[in-house]
Design a protein around this motif. Structure first.
Motif, PDB file in Angstrom:
ATOM      1  N   LEU A  30       5.285   6.943 -18.218  1.00  0.00           N
ATOM      2  CA  LEU A  30       4.012   6.506 -18.790  1.00  0.00           C
ATOM      3  C   LEU A  30       2.944   6.906 -17.794  1.00  0.00           C
ATOM      4  CD1 LEU A  30       2.397   4.977 -20.956  1.00  0.00           C
ATOM      5  CD2 LEU A  30       2.826   2.882 -19.649  1.00  0.00           C
ATOM      6  N   GLU A  31       2.103   7.848 -18.196  1.00  0.00           N
ATOM      7  CA  GLU A  31       1.090   8.367 -17.279  1.00  0.00           C
ATOM      8  C   GLU A  31      -0.114   8.859 -18.068  1.00  0.00           C
ATOM      9  OE1 GLU A  31       3.630  11.066 -15.312  1.00  0.00           O
ATOM     10  OE2 GLU A  31       3.693  12.468 -16.965  1.00  0.00           O
ATOM     11  N   GLN A  32      -1.169   9.201 -17.366  1.00  0.00           N
ATOM     12  CA  GLN A  32      -2.383   9.692 -18.006  1.00  0.00           C
ATOM     13  C   GLN A  32      -2.410  11.214 -18.000  1.00  0.00           C
ATOM     14  OE1 GLN A  32      -4.824   7.207 -15.366  1.00  0.00           O
ATOM     15  NE2 GLN A  32      -6.009   6.757 -17.215  1.00  0.00           N
ATOM     16  N   ASP A  33      -3.023  11.783 -19.053  1.00  0.00           N
ATOM     17  CA  ASP A  33      -3.217  13.228 -19.071  1.00  0.00           C
ATOM     18  C   ASP A  33      -4.547  13.561 -18.378  1.00  0.00           C
ATOM     19  OD1 ASP A  33      -5.199  12.634 -20.928  1.00  0.00           O
ATOM     20  OD2 ASP A  33      -4.153  13.525 -22.633  1.00  0.00           O
ATOM     21  N   LEU A  34      -4.945  14.811 -18.416  1.00  0.00           N
ATOM     22  CA  LEU A  34      -6.169  15.235 -17.722  1.00  0.00           C
ATOM     23  C   LEU A  34      -7.426  14.567 -18.258  1.00  0.00           C
ATOM     24  CD1 LEU A  34      -5.474  19.055 -17.323  1.00  0.00           C
ATOM     25  CD2 LEU A  34      -5.451  17.304 -15.546  1.00  0.00           C
ATOM     26  N   TRP A  35      -7.403  14.096 -19.489  1.00  0.00           N
ATOM     27  CA  TRP A  35      -8.574  13.485 -20.111  1.00  0.00           C
ATOM     28  C   TRP A  35      -8.538  11.973 -20.033  1.00  0.00           C
ATOM     29  CZ3 TRP A  35      -5.874  17.629 -21.826  1.00  0.00           C
ATOM     30  CH2 TRP A  35      -6.576  18.851 -21.829  1.00  0.00           C
ATOM     31  N   VAL A  39      -0.030   8.719 -22.009  1.00  0.00           N
ATOM     32  CA  VAL A  39       1.029   9.517 -22.628  1.00  0.00           C
ATOM     33  C   VAL A  39       2.384   8.928 -22.240  1.00  0.00           C
ATOM     34  CG1 VAL A  39       2.037  11.819 -22.782  1.00  0.00           C
ATOM     35  CG2 VAL A  39      -0.422  11.571 -22.447  1.00  0.00           C
ATOM     36  N   LEU A  40       3.247   8.742 -23.244  1.00  0.00           N
ATOM     37  CA  LEU A  40       4.594   8.245 -23.015  1.00  0.00           C
ATOM     38  C   LEU A  40       5.570   9.379 -23.310  1.00  0.00           C
ATOM     39  CD1 LEU A  40       6.453   5.786 -22.422  1.00  0.00           C
ATOM     40  CD2 LEU A  40       6.504   5.422 -24.886  1.00  0.00           C
ATOM     41  N   THR A  41       6.377   9.739 -22.322  1.00  0.00           N
ATOM     42  CA  THR A  41       7.367  10.807 -22.481  1.00  0.00           C
ATOM     43  C   THR A  41       8.754  10.211 -22.331  1.00  0.00           C
ATOM     44  OG1 THR A  41       5.827  12.401 -21.517  1.00  0.00           O
ATOM     45  CG2 THR A  41       8.141  13.048 -21.626  1.00  0.00           C
ATOM     46  N   ARG A  42       9.641  10.536 -23.277  1.00  0.00           N
ATOM     47  CA  ARG A  42      11.031  10.085 -23.248  1.00  0.00           C
ATOM     48  C   ARG A  42      11.934  11.299 -23.140  1.00  0.00           C
ATOM     49  NH1 ARG A  42      10.214   6.278 -28.460  1.00  0.00           N
ATOM     50  NH2 ARG A  42       8.051   6.893 -28.319  1.00  0.00           N
ATOM     51  N   VAL A  43      12.897  11.237 -22.226  1.00  0.00           N
ATOM     52  CA  VAL A  43      13.836  12.341 -22.006  1.00  0.00           C
ATOM     53  C   VAL A  43      15.253  11.789 -22.120  1.00  0.00           C
ATOM     54  CG1 VAL A  43      14.612  14.144 -20.426  1.00  0.00           C
ATOM     55  CG2 VAL A  43      12.211  13.437 -20.416  1.00  0.00           C
ATOM     56  N   VAL A  44      16.098  12.496 -22.867  1.00  0.00           N
ATOM     57  CA  VAL A  44      17.509  12.132 -23.015  1.00  0.00           C
ATOM     58  C   VAL A  44      18.325  13.379 -22.717  1.00  0.00           C
ATOM     59  CG1 VAL A  44      19.302  11.331 -24.583  1.00  0.00           C
ATOM     60  CG2 VAL A  44      16.982  10.442 -24.790  1.00  0.00           C
ATOM     61  N   GLY A  45      19.340  13.259 -21.869  1.00  0.00           N
ATOM     62  CA  GLY A  45      20.157  14.418 -21.543  1.00  0.00           C
ATOM     63  C   GLY A  45      21.567  14.032 -21.163  1.00  0.00           C
ATOM     64  N   LEU A  62      -2.819   1.354 -21.611  1.00  0.00           N
ATOM     65  CA  LEU A  62      -1.737   1.046 -20.680  1.00  0.00           C
ATOM     66  C   LEU A  62      -0.901  -0.114 -21.214  1.00  0.00           C
ATOM     67  CD1 LEU A  62      -0.250   1.222 -17.964  1.00  0.00           C
ATOM     68  CD2 LEU A  62      -2.057  -0.207 -16.983  1.00  0.00           C
ATOM     69  N   GLN A  63      -1.568  -1.154 -21.749  1.00  0.00           N
ATOM     70  CA  GLN A  63      -0.839  -2.316 -22.269  1.00  0.00           C
ATOM     71  C   GLN A  63       0.088  -1.907 -23.417  1.00  0.00           C
ATOM     72  OE1 GLN A  63      -1.727  -3.115 -19.912  1.00  0.00           O
ATOM     73  NE2 GLN A  63      -3.006  -4.820 -19.548  1.00  0.00           N
ATOM     74  N   ASP A  64      -0.390  -1.086 -24.340  1.00  0.00           N
ATOM     75  CA  ASP A  64       0.443  -0.629 -25.456  1.00  0.00           C
ATOM     76  C   ASP A  64       1.630   0.191 -24.945  1.00  0.00           C
ATOM     77  OD1 ASP A  64      -1.176  -1.879 -27.268  1.00  0.00           O
ATOM     78  OD2 ASP A  64      -2.239  -0.063 -27.871  1.00  0.00           O
ATOM     79  N   GLY A  65       1.400   0.994 -23.929  1.00  0.00           N
ATOM     80  CA  GLY A  65       2.479   1.789 -23.354  1.00  0.00           C
ATOM     81  C   GLY A  65       3.533   0.911 -22.702  1.00  0.00           C
TER      82      GLY A  65
END
Length: 72
Positions: A30-35, A39-45, A62-65
């Motif tokens: 959970l991080e911020q983009d340039l603007w 953004v929430l990114t999920r990775v499964v491997g 941030l709270q929603d994330g």
């Protein structure tokens, strides 16, 4: 979403989690983009594999994330 350019990022609010179950791994970021949007990114491997599958989605704040991370 409204676009704005933040003067600085508060990276102390960013969250990165990783856990494993069997031979599978899971990561969330959970991080911020340039603007300044969250953004929430999920990775499964699979352990030992060269690539994992990922999905990126925008969250309103941030709270929603953090709520979404709790549900994951």
């Amino acid at each position: 979403m409204t676009a704005h350019c933040p003067s600085s990022f508060d990276t102390s609010s960013w969250v990165a989690l990783r856990w494993e179950r069997g031979n599978r791994y899971y990561r969330t970021h959970l991080e911020q983009d340039l603007w300044g949007h969250w953004v929430l990114t999920r990775v499964v491997g699979r352990s030992g594999a060269t690539r994992g599958r990922y999905m990126t989605s925008w969250v309103a704040s941030l709270q929603d994330g953090l709520i979404t991370l709790g549900a994951i």
